[in-house]
Scaffold this active site. Structure first.
Site, PDB file in Angstrom:
ATOM      1  N   LYS A 196     -61.632 124.303  52.519  1.00 24.75           N
ATOM      2  CA  LYS A 196     -62.423 125.008  51.504  1.00 24.75           C
ATOM      3  C   LYS A 196     -63.841 125.207  52.040  1.00 24.75           C
ATOM      4  O   LYS A 196     -64.624 124.263  52.138  1.00 24.75           O
ATOM      5  CB  LYS A 196     -62.497 124.202  50.201  1.00 24.75           C
ATOM      6  CG  LYS A 196     -63.032 125.049  49.062  1.00 24.75           C
ATOM      7  CD  LYS A 196     -63.815 124.286  48.027  1.00 24.75           C
ATOM      8  CE  LYS A 196     -65.288 124.236  48.253  1.00 24.75           C
ATOM      9  NZ  LYS A 196     -66.028 125.482  48.371  1.00 24.75           N
ATOM     10  N   GLY A 217     -72.125 118.460  54.317  1.00 26.68           N
ATOM     11  CA  GLY A 217     -72.793 119.029  53.156  1.00 26.68           C
ATOM     12  C   GLY A 217     -73.837 118.050  52.657  1.00 26.68           C
ATOM     13  O   GLY A 217     -74.327 117.209  53.422  1.00 26.68           O
ATOM     14  N   SER A 218     -74.148 118.138  51.382  1.00 26.27           N
ATOM     15  CA  SER A 218     -75.260 117.328  50.879  1.00 26.27           C
ATOM     16  C   SER A 218     -74.819 115.892  50.587  1.00 26.27           C
ATOM     17  O   SER A 218     -73.644 115.615  50.323  1.00 26.27           O
ATOM     18  CB  SER A 218     -75.825 117.982  49.619  1.00 26.27           C
ATOM     19  OG  SER A 218     -74.805 118.077  48.661  1.00 26.27           O
ATOM     20  N   THR A 219     -75.786 115.012  50.604  1.00 23.56           N
ATOM     21  CA  THR A 219     -75.531 113.590  50.372  1.00 23.56           C
ATOM     22  C   THR A 219     -74.980 113.358  48.968  1.00 23.56           C
ATOM     23  O   THR A 219     -74.043 112.581  48.779  1.00 23.56           O
ATOM     24  CB  THR A 219     -76.854 112.816  50.577  1.00 23.56           C
ATOM     25  OG1 THR A 219     -77.242 113.023  51.935  1.00 23.56           O
ATOM     26  CG2 THR A 219     -76.695 111.333  50.321  1.00 23.56           C
ATOM     27  N   VAL A 231     -73.204 115.275  47.032  1.00 23.99           N
ATOM     28  CA  VAL A 231     -71.786 115.669  46.918  1.00 23.99           C
ATOM     29  C   VAL A 231     -70.909 114.657  47.652  1.00 23.99           C
ATOM     30  O   VAL A 231     -69.878 114.215  47.132  1.00 23.99           O
ATOM     31  CB  VAL A 231     -71.558 117.099  47.457  1.00 23.99           C
ATOM     32  CG1 VAL A 231     -70.081 117.421  47.585  1.00 23.99           C
ATOM     33  CG2 VAL A 231     -72.230 118.136  46.552  1.00 23.99           C
ATOM     34  N   GLU A 275     -70.893 114.235  57.295  1.00 23.82           N
ATOM     35  CA  GLU A 275     -72.254 114.394  57.834  1.00 23.82           C
ATOM     36  C   GLU A 275     -73.060 115.058  56.735  1.00 23.82           C
ATOM     37  O   GLU A 275     -72.680 116.128  56.237  1.00 23.82           O
ATOM     38  CB  GLU A 275     -72.243 115.242  59.095  1.00 23.82           C
ATOM     39  CG  GLU A 275     -71.495 114.591  60.251  1.00 23.82           C
ATOM     40  CD  GLU A 275     -72.003 113.198  60.612  1.00 23.82           C
ATOM     41  OE1 GLU A 275     -73.201 112.927  60.430  1.00 23.82           O
ATOM     42  OE2 GLU A 275     -71.182 112.365  61.036  1.00 23.82           O
ATOM     43  N   CYS A 305     -79.558 121.083  58.952  1.00 16.33           N
ATOM     44  CA  CYS A 305     -79.606 119.686  58.521  1.00 16.33           C
ATOM     45  C   CYS A 305     -80.621 118.913  59.344  1.00 16.33           C
ATOM     46  O   CYS A 305     -81.201 117.948  58.885  1.00 16.33           O
ATOM     47  CB  CYS A 305     -78.232 119.067  58.651  1.00 16.33           C
ATOM     48  SG  CYS A 305     -77.474 119.504  60.199  1.00 16.33           S
ATOM     49  N   GLU A 362     -84.787 115.799  50.551  1.00 21.64           N
ATOM     50  CA  GLU A 362     -84.418 116.993  51.302  1.00 21.64           C
ATOM     51  C   GLU A 362     -84.547 118.218  50.396  1.00 21.64           C
ATOM     52  O   GLU A 362     -83.977 118.266  49.309  1.00 21.64           O
ATOM     53  CB  GLU A 362     -82.965 116.871  51.777  1.00 21.64           C
ATOM     54  CG  GLU A 362     -82.552 118.024  52.669  1.00 21.64           C
ATOM     55  CD  GLU A 362     -81.072 117.994  53.049  1.00 21.64           C
ATOM     56  OE1 GLU A 362     -80.231 117.908  52.134  1.00 21.64           O
ATOM     57  OE2 GLU A 362     -80.766 118.070  54.238  1.00 21.64           O
TER      58      GLU A 362
HETATM   59  P1  NAD Z   1     -73.144 121.267  49.549  1.00 22.68           P
HETATM   60  O1  NAD Z   1     -73.016 119.786  49.501  1.00 22.68           O
HETATM   61  O2  NAD Z   1     -73.719 121.952  48.386  1.00 22.68           O
HETATM   62  O3  NAD Z   1     -71.699 121.926  49.789  1.00 22.68           O
HETATM   63  C1  NAD Z   1     -70.848 121.509  50.838  1.00 22.68           C
HETATM   64  C2  NAD Z   1     -69.421 121.847  50.440  1.00 22.68           C
HETATM   65  O4  NAD Z   1     -69.048 121.012  49.343  1.00 22.68           O
HETATM   66  C3  NAD Z   1     -69.254 123.292  49.960  1.00 22.68           C
HETATM   67  O5  NAD Z   1     -68.010 123.780  50.392  1.00 22.68           O
HETATM   68  C4  NAD Z   1     -69.291 123.149  48.447  1.00 22.68           C
HETATM   69  O6  NAD Z   1     -68.619 124.175  47.773  1.00 22.68           O
HETATM   70  C5  NAD Z   1     -68.609 121.820  48.246  1.00 22.68           C
HETATM   71  N1  NAD Z   1     -68.973 121.144  46.990  1.00 22.68           N
HETATM   72  C6  NAD Z   1     -70.122 121.268  46.294  1.00 22.68           C
HETATM   73  N2  NAD Z   1     -70.077 120.464  45.204  1.00 22.68           N
HETATM   74  C7  NAD Z   1     -68.885 119.818  45.240  1.00 22.68           C
HETATM   75  C8  NAD Z   1     -68.261 118.856  44.407  1.00 22.68           C
HETATM   76  N3  NAD Z   1     -68.856 118.397  43.311  1.00 22.68           N
HETATM   77  N4  NAD Z   1     -67.023 118.415  44.755  1.00 22.68           N
HETATM   78  C9  NAD Z   1     -66.419 118.853  45.879  1.00 22.68           C
HETATM   79  N5  NAD Z   1     -66.974 119.779  46.692  1.00 22.68           N
HETATM   80  C10 NAD Z   1     -68.183 120.245  46.394  1.00 22.68           C
HETATM   81  O7  NAD Z   1     -73.938 121.609  50.904  1.00 22.68           O
HETATM   82  P2  NAD Z   1     -74.436 123.023  51.438  1.00 22.68           P
HETATM   83  O8  NAD Z   1     -75.536 123.502  50.552  1.00 22.68           O
HETATM   84  O9  NAD Z   1     -73.309 123.926  51.719  1.00 22.68           O
HETATM   85  O10 NAD Z   1     -75.045 122.601  52.853  1.00 22.68           O
HETATM   86  C11 NAD Z   1     -76.311 122.060  52.977  1.00 22.68           C
HETATM   87  C12 NAD Z   1     -76.256 120.557  53.071  1.00 22.68           C
HETATM   88  O11 NAD Z   1     -75.434 120.185  54.168  1.00 22.68           O
HETATM   89  C13 NAD Z   1     -77.621 119.951  53.345  1.00 22.68           C
HETATM   90  O12 NAD Z   1     -77.764 118.774  52.606  1.00 22.68           O
HETATM   91  C14 NAD Z   1     -77.561 119.645  54.845  1.00 22.68           C
HETATM   92  O13 NAD Z   1     -78.438 118.622  55.257  1.00 22.68           O
HETATM   93  C15 NAD Z   1     -76.132 119.269  55.007  1.00 22.68           C
HETATM   94  N6  NAD Z   1     -75.682 119.458  56.380  1.00 22.68           N
HETATM   95  C16 NAD Z   1     -75.551 118.341  57.154  1.00 22.68           C
HETATM   96  C17 NAD Z   1     -75.160 118.467  58.471  1.00 22.68           C
HETATM   97  C18 NAD Z   1     -75.010 117.245  59.346  1.00 22.68           C
HETATM   98  O14 NAD Z   1     -74.417 117.366  60.413  1.00 22.68           O
HETATM   99  N7  NAD Z   1     -75.509 116.090  58.926  1.00 22.68           N
HETATM  100  C19 NAD Z   1     -74.907 119.725  59.003  1.00 22.68           C
HETATM  101  C20 NAD Z   1     -75.034 120.853  58.174  1.00 22.68           C
HETATM  102  C21 NAD Z   1     -75.425 120.694  56.856  1.00 22.68           C
END
Ligand code: NAD
Length: 549
Positions: A212, A265-267, A269, A293, A327, A425
């Protein structure tokens, strides 16, 4: 014929092309952008290799030009997630038992397609759909994705090749089984390469996957899927669904065969997902692998021995490339009071020439942030900062969403080292700087270590080797990717394996062997050629009365 030990072709990093005026790559890219903009695409989900459409068509617009319609994606529901799981489970046995050479060939072919015939198209999609400049798209969608695919094949072969000791009568083997069940790849908007790596890394190791992507990355995700299928990925191995995160989570995290999640994604989530998996732990066949990550609050710490121009460049590139939506982006900086004037004048030279606008004007360094929600969050933070007494906005602070979601690169000076934007962040082009008393360097290092929950990336700038050594030790746990005299962004596969600890994730290092180890379950096999035929050991054959007492 399987009776050979094969070696995968040696991997090397894809060369980053320059896109200078007049270069062939620039011409191809401009044509690909024009072609993409000339049509409106209708993007289906891909489940069991079939296109799946729905009644709910969601519009896709470039973040820098929200009046232009790029296309639609077909939004699915819980039933599509269940179908994707069923397809993954049905494909599992054949895929897991297919020779690793066949799996490797598919992903090596995909890498070749990305760096060759699909390069302009996937870069154009990343530029238009995610508002990346040409350079940012090239290092991500073309180079990093091809690198992930090629190096993962090399790591897979190395892992399979690592075998335990044996002797002439005992042959020990380790068989690297795929996980029992399916893997869920949940990917972020900000890197096309991460979106491609998260489903393909477990698939390469023999797993089948439900993928997804983020809603705001579907435009380039669909090209990745097309490439995988064109490269020969069998039906059902990776199933692409477009649903909301919670809808996917509801079905997947309560399924008995859920074997692992590969998340970026985000911490917040990730933590909610971990809790949900914990609550459901007794439902699963095995303990699911949880690889995530997540966010960062990445620092640049300058020592008074550092070079002001180098520090300034690390800040402007590190904080503002891709609008601070990496990130790893630098978002808090610590500059000594006795060199601040010099750093500021160098920053000024950069900021005064930095242009913002559409990705199609390649002289722009700054493009748009990803969507309206991000624009609203960042602009309201800027409004708040304008009112706070402890902070001063020294650059930027303007925003405009009339054409696209544009936030000016913004630099904030704070007197409070715990000000909100030093700790949380924001994920946008906002850099907060704290000017410290140069006689209090040790206290400042402690501050860097203890200020935020994250530990993703960070940099120390200094010429003094004692200082570098000291900071490396004191900040041992403050960053999973630590940079000396460099900006904290731009990790390259096989050179700087990427990932952080503390609140930034499980540190399973994408782009390394460590990550692939999470997608296999070793079976140790011991074969005995001459099995014993008596329970007695030699020590039992001593004479009676051996002990005098
Ligand atoms: P996000 O957490 O909003 O979304 C990530 C994924 O999770 C998306 O597919 C989203 O649809 C899904 N999602 C959102 N809410 C959810 C829930 N309640 N249940 C299940 N899935 C859910 O992150 P984003 O805005 O797409 O990306 C940015 C974030 O990712 C930033 O916090 C960034 O620091 C982090 N990031 C980290 C790295 C790393 O390697 N550490 C790399 C890239 C991005």
């Amino acid at each position: 014929m399987q009776n050979n030990l094969y070696f995968a072709p040696p991997a090397k990093n894809e060369q980053v092309l320059s896109y200078k005026i007049g270069s062939p790559e620039r011409k191809h890219l401009i044509l690909a952008i024009e072609h993409a903009k000339s049509k409106v695409v209708d993007i289906p989900m891909i489940i069991d290799g079939k296109e799946v459409w729905s009644e709910k068509k969601i519009e896709i617009h470039p973040p820098h030009d929200h009046q232009h319609l790029l296309g639609f994606y077909n939004r699915g529901d819980e039933s599509n997630v269940s179908e994707a799981i069923d397809a993954a489970l049905a494909a599992r046995e054949n895929w897991a038992s297919l020779s690793w050479k066949q799996r490797a060939s598919i992903f090596l072919k995909a890498a070749g397609m990305i760096s060759g015939p699909y390069r302009a198209r996937i870069n154009a999609a990343t530029m238009l759909g995610q508002s990346k400049s040409v350079h940012q798209a090239e290092i991500d969608a073309a180079c990093e994705l091809a690198d992930f695919l090629r190096f993962n094949v090399q790591y897979m072969a190395e892992i399979y090749n690592e075998q335990p000791d044996s002797d002439e009568l005992i042959w020990n083997r380790i068989e690297q089984r795929a996980l029992e069940g399916f893997v869920f790849a949940l990917t972020p908007f900000n890197f096309t390469a991460i979106a491609g790596n998260l489903p393909s890394a477990p698939a390469l190791m023999g797993n089948t996957v439900v993928w997804k992507p983020s809603n705001t990355q579907i435009y380039s995700a669909t090209i990745i899927m097309e490439i995988f299928m064109e490269a020969g990925l069998p039906d059902g191995v990776i199933n692409l669904v477009f649903v909301s995160g919670p809808v996917a989570g509801k079905v997947i995290f309560s399924h008995r065969d859920f074997a692992g999640i590969h998340f970026t994604g985000s911490t917040v989530v990730f933590q909610s997902i971990w809790k949900e998996i914990g609550n459901n732990i007794s439902k699963y066949r095995s303990y699911p692998r949880i690889v995530g990550e997540t966010g960062g609050k990445n620092f640049v710490l300058a020592h008074e021995s550092s070079n002001a121009k180098q520090v300034a460049t690390a800040l402007t590139r590190g904080a503002f490339e891709y609008q601070g939506q990496k990130c790893s982006a630098a978002s808090r900086a610590y500059i000594p009071d006795n060199m601040w004037d010099k750093v500021l004048s160098e920053i000024k030279c950069d900021m005064d020439t930095m242009k913002m606008g559409s990705v199609e004007d390649m002289s722009n360094f700054i493009n748009a942030v990803i969507d309206e929600a991000s624009f609203d969050k960042l602009s309201s933070f800027i409004d708040r900062a304008k009112k706070d007494k402890d902070v001063e906005i020294i650059y930027g602070g303007n925003y405009d969403s009339s054409v696209g979601y544009f936030i000016e690169p913004t630099i904030i000076l704070t007197k409070d080292p715990h000000y909100l934007s030093m700790e949380e962040e924001l994920f946008g082009p906002i850099l907060t700087i704290y000017i410290y008393d140069h006689t209090k360097f040790e206290e400042t290092v402690k501050l860097v270590d203890s200020t935020s929950i994250y530990a993703l990336t960070g940099s120390i700038f200094s010429k003094d080797r004692y200082i570098i050594e000291y900071v490396m030790k004191e900040l041992e746990h403050a960053a999973g990717n630590f940079y000396i005299n460099d900006k904290p962004t731009g990790a390259v596969v096989n050179q700087q394996p990427f990932g952080g600890a503390r609140g930034s994730g499980t540190n399973d290092k994408a782009g390394s062997k460590l990550n692939l180890l999470r997608w296999i379950s070793p079976r140790t096999i011991k074969e005995c050629f001459l099995p014993p035929e008596s329970y007695k050991y030699p020590f039992m054959e001593g004479e009676e009365g051996e002990f005098s007492g």
